[in-house]
Write an enzyme that holds these catalytic residues in place. Structure first.
Site, PDB file in Angstrom:
ATOM      1  N   GLU A  12       6.114   6.013 -10.103  1.00 18.83           N
ATOM      2  CA  GLU A  12       4.857   5.188  -9.296  1.00 18.83           C
ATOM      3  C   GLU A  12       4.270   7.116  -8.391  1.00 18.83           C
ATOM      4  O   GLU A  12       2.802   7.389  -8.548  1.00 18.83           O
ATOM      5  CB  GLU A  12       4.130   4.420  -9.155  1.00 18.83           C
ATOM      6  CG  GLU A  12       4.248   3.220  -9.548  1.00 18.83           C
ATOM      7  CD  GLU A  12       4.357   1.816  -9.294  1.00 18.83           C
ATOM      8  OE1 GLU A  12       4.139   1.111 -10.450  1.00 18.83           O
ATOM      9  OE2 GLU A  12       5.153   1.549  -8.339  1.00 18.83           O
ATOM     10  N   GLY A  33       0.697  -1.123   0.266  1.00 19.27           N
ATOM     11  CA  GLY A  33       0.210  -0.008   0.275  1.00 19.27           C
ATOM     12  C   GLY A  33       1.125   1.134   0.323  1.00 19.27           C
ATOM     13  O   GLY A  33       0.318   2.243  -0.002  1.00 19.27           O
ATOM     14  N   SER A  34       1.987   1.313  -0.498  1.00 16.03           N
ATOM     15  CA  SER A  34       2.955   2.836  -0.811  1.00 16.03           C
ATOM     16  C   SER A  34       2.231   3.474  -1.297  1.00 16.03           C
ATOM     17  O   SER A  34       2.564   4.873  -1.219  1.00 16.03           O
ATOM     18  CB  SER A  34       4.025   2.130  -0.866  1.00 16.03           C
ATOM     19  OG  SER A  34       4.291   1.412  -2.068  1.00 16.03           O
ATOM     20  N   ASN A  35       1.548   3.079  -2.883  1.00 13.85           N
ATOM     21  CA  ASN A  35       1.250   3.533  -3.313  1.00 13.85           C
ATOM     22  C   ASN A  35       0.236   4.501  -2.927  1.00 13.85           C
ATOM     23  O   ASN A  35      -0.012   6.065  -3.182  1.00 13.85           O
ATOM     24  CB  ASN A  35       0.592   3.332  -4.874  1.00 13.85           C
ATOM     25  CG  ASN A  35       1.885   3.438  -5.870  1.00 13.85           C
ATOM     26  OD1 ASN A  35       2.553   4.131  -6.545  1.00 13.85           O
ATOM     27  ND2 ASN A  35       2.797   2.206  -5.689  1.00 13.85           N
ATOM     28  N   HIS A  73       0.080   0.451 -13.648  1.00 20.23           N
ATOM     29  CA  HIS A  73       0.844  -1.420 -14.171  1.00 20.23           C
ATOM     30  C   HIS A  73       1.670  -0.613 -13.761  1.00 20.23           C
ATOM     31  O   HIS A  73       2.527   0.099 -14.626  1.00 20.23           O
ATOM     32  CB  HIS A  73       0.517  -1.974 -15.130  1.00 20.23           C
ATOM     33  CG  HIS A  73       1.151  -3.275 -15.238  1.00 20.23           C
ATOM     34  ND1 HIS A  73      -0.300  -4.668 -14.289  1.00 20.23           N
ATOM     35  CD2 HIS A  73       1.606  -3.432 -16.491  1.00 20.23           C
ATOM     36  CE1 HIS A  73       1.258  -4.947 -15.913  1.00 20.23           C
ATOM     37  NE2 HIS A  73       1.227  -5.139 -16.204  1.00 20.23           N
ATOM     38  N   ASP A  92      -5.441  -4.905 -17.790  1.00 19.61           N
ATOM     39  CA  ASP A  92      -4.351  -4.529 -18.384  1.00 19.61           C
ATOM     40  C   ASP A  92      -4.301  -4.412 -19.699  1.00 19.61           C
ATOM     41  O   ASP A  92      -3.599  -3.622 -20.329  1.00 19.61           O
ATOM     42  CB  ASP A  92      -2.973  -5.174 -17.828  1.00 19.61           C
ATOM     43  CG  ASP A  92      -2.910  -5.361 -16.851  1.00 19.61           C
ATOM     44  OD1 ASP A  92      -3.189  -4.484 -15.876  1.00 19.61           O
ATOM     45  OD2 ASP A  92      -2.021  -6.382 -16.532  1.00 19.61           O
ATOM     46  N   ASN A 132      -6.181   1.665 -13.360  1.00 23.10           N
ATOM     47  CA  ASN A 132      -4.964   0.837 -12.581  1.00 23.10           C
ATOM     48  C   ASN A 132      -3.381   1.567 -13.044  1.00 23.10           C
ATOM     49  O   ASN A 132      -3.444   2.284 -13.738  1.00 23.10           O
ATOM     50  CB  ASN A 132      -5.387  -0.260 -13.009  1.00 23.10           C
ATOM     51  CG  ASN A 132      -4.243  -1.677 -12.282  1.00 23.10           C
ATOM     52  OD1 ASN A 132      -4.172  -1.472 -11.243  1.00 23.10           O
ATOM     53  ND2 ASN A 132      -3.612  -1.946 -13.564  1.00 23.10           N
TER      54      ASN A 132
END
Ligand code: GAR
Length: 188
Positions: A174, A12-14, A104, A145, A102
């Site tokens: 990211e 969950g760092s993003n 990727h 994707d 999303n």
């Protein structure tokens, strides 16, 4: 005001980075974190960030309306997948048309599809001798994707890079871009 739910299966760092980015923006609120793993580290982050987090099983996602009911109850109007590893079910796709995105960790259409997530992606990139990798932010549709691409950014892959060095470069991209791309979509 757009009310976002972030879906995450792992660290969950993003998710945390997105929450922090929007903490001083009045037009977006992260109201919920949704996971399919009850012991995922993202729940610890959610606690720290004071955001409700919930877990649903794979079969809750795939065969019931429990997740949708929870999203509607929380008046969620946009969904961000940040390291979420299940396929998004049809009921959510229908309820949130063009409102699920999303990230990727590669340059789609390369290195996408089932089983291509996290370090698997970086290992495949290194094994293939690619000279660059990067991130793809895209709308979610019924295939893994394959939804329309919103944004891509690249980083070099050196012949000496290991998969975790590539992972680090990709994570940096990211953190740098994902919140801003979401902002670009939602800014009034
Ligand atoms: C991120 O690198 C994200 O791009 C990737 O999982 C990682 C989650 O990291 N997503 C996928 O591979 C989806 N196919 P985080 O939990 O620390 O944000």
């Amino acid at each position: 005001m757009t009310r976002i739910a972030i879906f995450a299966s792992g660290s969950g760092s993003n998710a945390e980075n997105i929450v922090r980015y929007f903490s001083d923006k009045s037009y977006v609120e992260i109201v919920l974190i949704v996971s399919n793993k009850k012991d995922a580290y993202v729940h610890e982050r959610a606690k720290e960030l004071n955001i409700e987090s919930v877990t649903f099983s794979k079969s809750d996602f795939d065969t019931t309306d429990k997740v949708l009911a929870c999203l509607l109850q929380n008046r969620v109007d946009f969904i961000v997948l940040a390291g979420f590893l299940l396929k998004v079910s049809d009921n959510l796709l229908h309820a949130y048309p063009n409102k699920i995105i999303n990230i990727h960790p590669a340059l789609l259409p390369k290195y996408g599809g089932k089983g291509m997530y996290g370090d698997n992606v970086h290992k495949a990139v290194v094994a293939a001798g690619e000279t660059e990798s990067g991130i793809t932010i895209h709308y979610v549709n019924e295939n893994y994707d394959e939804g329309n691409i919103i944004f891509q950014a690249k980083c070099p892959v050196l012949p000496t890079d290991t998969y975790d060095q590539v992972a680090k470069k990709v994570h940096t991209l990211e953190y740098m871009h994902f919140p801003e791309v979401i902002d670009g979509l939602l800014k009034p």
